[in-house]
Design an enzyme around this catalytic site. Structure first.
Site, mmCIF file in Angstrom:
data_model
loop_
_atom_site.group_PDB
_atom_site.id
_atom_site.type_symbol
_atom_site.label_atom_id
_atom_site.label_comp_id
_atom_site.label_asym_id
_atom_site.label_seq_id
_atom_site.Cartn_x
_atom_site.Cartn_y
_atom_site.Cartn_z
ATOM 1 N N HIS A 271 0.825 -1.215 0.000
ATOM 2 C CA HIS A 271 0.000 0.000 0.000
ATOM 3 C C HIS A 271 0.861 1.267 0.000
ATOM 4 C CE1 HIS A 271 -3.399 -2.585 0.491
ATOM 5 N NE2 HIS A 271 -3.052 -2.948 1.715
ATOM 6 N N ASP A 322 -5.193 -8.281 -3.183
ATOM 7 C CA ASP A 322 -5.436 -8.039 -1.760
ATOM 8 C C ASP A 322 -6.735 -8.675 -1.265
ATOM 9 O OD1 ASP A 322 -5.312 -7.078 0.812
ATOM 10 O OD2 ASP A 322 -5.315 -4.963 0.295
#
Length: 449
Positions: A271, A322
């Site tokens: 991220h 994810d």
């Protein structure tokens, strides 16, 4: 994963060779590797297996939580934040057993194969039974994931994750007890018994700076360093984490990780969303990678990370699905560029070739598969073929195949997926899991019972 010694020849109607699309390419494959590449082969050689369309190296999904696939659509109801989403996620994690996790992961990894993904990085932290008691085999959950990948026909890097606290100085919550080994030394002892195999590598992960006490970060980093294994970490996904880190440690999460030896060329920050200019320079200057997960980051309203700035400072980029709001690495590649366009109101931050490298070679490197993700002699024979005649891809010139792949194609356009020189997906159908939608529906339903 079965690797045949029988030589094979594949003929690629169009092949992306890293910088350009080449028409008519023959590949000699033996022992699961590409032995020779023959461009300028206008017709299939006798006996060759023909791959019509555009063939890319296999795609690498560098960040996965397989059980999050059970949350799809459920977490789209109503509003909320990352933190309210997390409570729903915990409830699903509570219902996992080794058997139900194996069934779900097998179906999810088969879905990935249908999407052209040949390698997955599984960020694995559901280690123990509810309440925190170890299973008879302390790695029963991890072994379930390794076996699921083998049955689905794809490679896996199991990123065994240290998850020891609920926040800075806080013990695990009831939900988190099954994630925790107690301390980093116990985590290291458990995951040291995991064994690599033909289709599987073992790496490490720090869940986040809030989940691993600062004085134990070096233990996790040292375990990975000793084994020359990949090390991943959720980094600055939420501003609340940044604020708490500043309050407790007087520095940002990136600075804390650097202080304890976590950053470096084998490390990937997942991220990397809310960073200071100093953080960006620190990450890039250390060679730490960045895994962007745009569909999850926008689904959870996390924000748009400074991917372009990170890459400019030296941080290699990879991509992950994810939470599996969708499983489509082409969408992740496209979203990274389009997000940056929205943020800057300008176009063209990455070429299509650069975005494909993030989805292939650089993603594989982030997972410890440096010999995969390219179409060249010596590379692993992992390939993904996209149709160029679907309603999304028909029309553009084949030489613009990279642009077509990134900016028009979707996972639905994958026709063939080849791993170690063997078809896992042929003509859009999985060769090992006959009914992937049915397997997904059954596995998800079992977690709702």
């Amino acid at each position: 994963m079965h690797v045949t010694a029988t030589p094979r020849t594949y003929w690629l109607e169009h092949a992306w060779l890293g910088t350009h699309v080449e028409p008519g390419v023959a590949l000699d494959v033996r022992d699961g590797r590409i032995r020779a590449v023959h461009p300028g082969t206008p017709a299939p050689p006798p006996g060759a297996e023909v791959l019509r369309g555009l063939t890319l190296p296999g795609l690498a999904n560098a960040h996965s939580h397989a059980f999050h696939r059970a949350l799809r659509s459920t977490v789209q109801v109503g509003s909320g934040t990352f933190w309210t989403w997390r409570e729903i996620m915990y409830a699903t994690a509570d219902r996992l057993t080794p058997d139900t996790y194996h069934a779900l992961a097998r179906a999810v990894y088969a879905e990935m194969a249908l999407a052209g993904i040949t390698t997955v990085g599984e960020f694995h932290y559901v280690h123990h039974a509810p309440g925190g008691m170890p299973y008879a085999d302390p790695n029963a959950m991890g072994e379930a994931l390794l076996e699921a990948a083998a049955e689905a026909g794809i490679r896996i890097t199991l990123l065994d994750t240290a998850y020891l606290s609920s926040g800075f100085g806080q013990p695990p919550t009831t939900h988190q007890l099954r994630f925790s080994d107690g301390d980093a030394d116990a985590w290291a002892r458990r995951c040291s018994t995991l064994r690599e195999r033909e289709h599987a590598r073992i790496g490490a992960a720090v869940h986040s700076v809030r989940a691993v006490p600062a004085d134990q970060l070096a233990t996790v980093a040292g375990w990975a360093e000793e084994r020359e294994a990949p090390l991943h970490v959720h980094l600055s996904e939420q501003t609340a984490e940044n604020d708490a880190c500043q309050e407790i440690h007087g520095c940002t999460p990136a600075q804390l990780l650097a202080l304890h030896g976590v950053l470096g060329p084998r490390t990937t920050g997942v991220h990397n969303t809310h960073l200071t200019a100093e953080d960006i320079a620190l990450i890039g200057g250390s060679g730490t990678g960045t895994c962007m997960c745009p569909t999850t980051e926008r689904d959870l309203a996390d924000g748009i990370g400074p991917a372009a700035a990170l890459q400019n400072e030296g941080s290699p980029l990879s991509l992950g699905s994810d939470s599996h709001a969708v499983i489509d690495l082409l969408e992740e590649a496209r979203a990274m560029e389009l997000n940056e366009r929205l943020r800057t109101r300008s176009r063209g931050h990455w070429t299509a070739a650069a975005l494909l490298r993030a989805a292939t070679a650089d993603g594989h490197a982030a997972l410890g598969w440096d010999d995969a993700g390219t179409i060249e002699a010596g590379a692993r024979a992992d390939l993904t073929t996209l149709a160029l005649d679907s309603v999304r891809t028909a029309g553009p010139l084949p030489r613009l195949g990279a642009e077509t792949a990134v900016f028009a194609a979707t996972a639905a356009d994958v026709r063939h997926t080849i791993v170690a020189g063997r078809h896992v997906v042929r003509d859009g159908a999985h060769t090992r899991v006959p009914d992937v939608p049915g397997a997904l529906a059954q596995a998800v339903a079992a977690l709702r019972a």
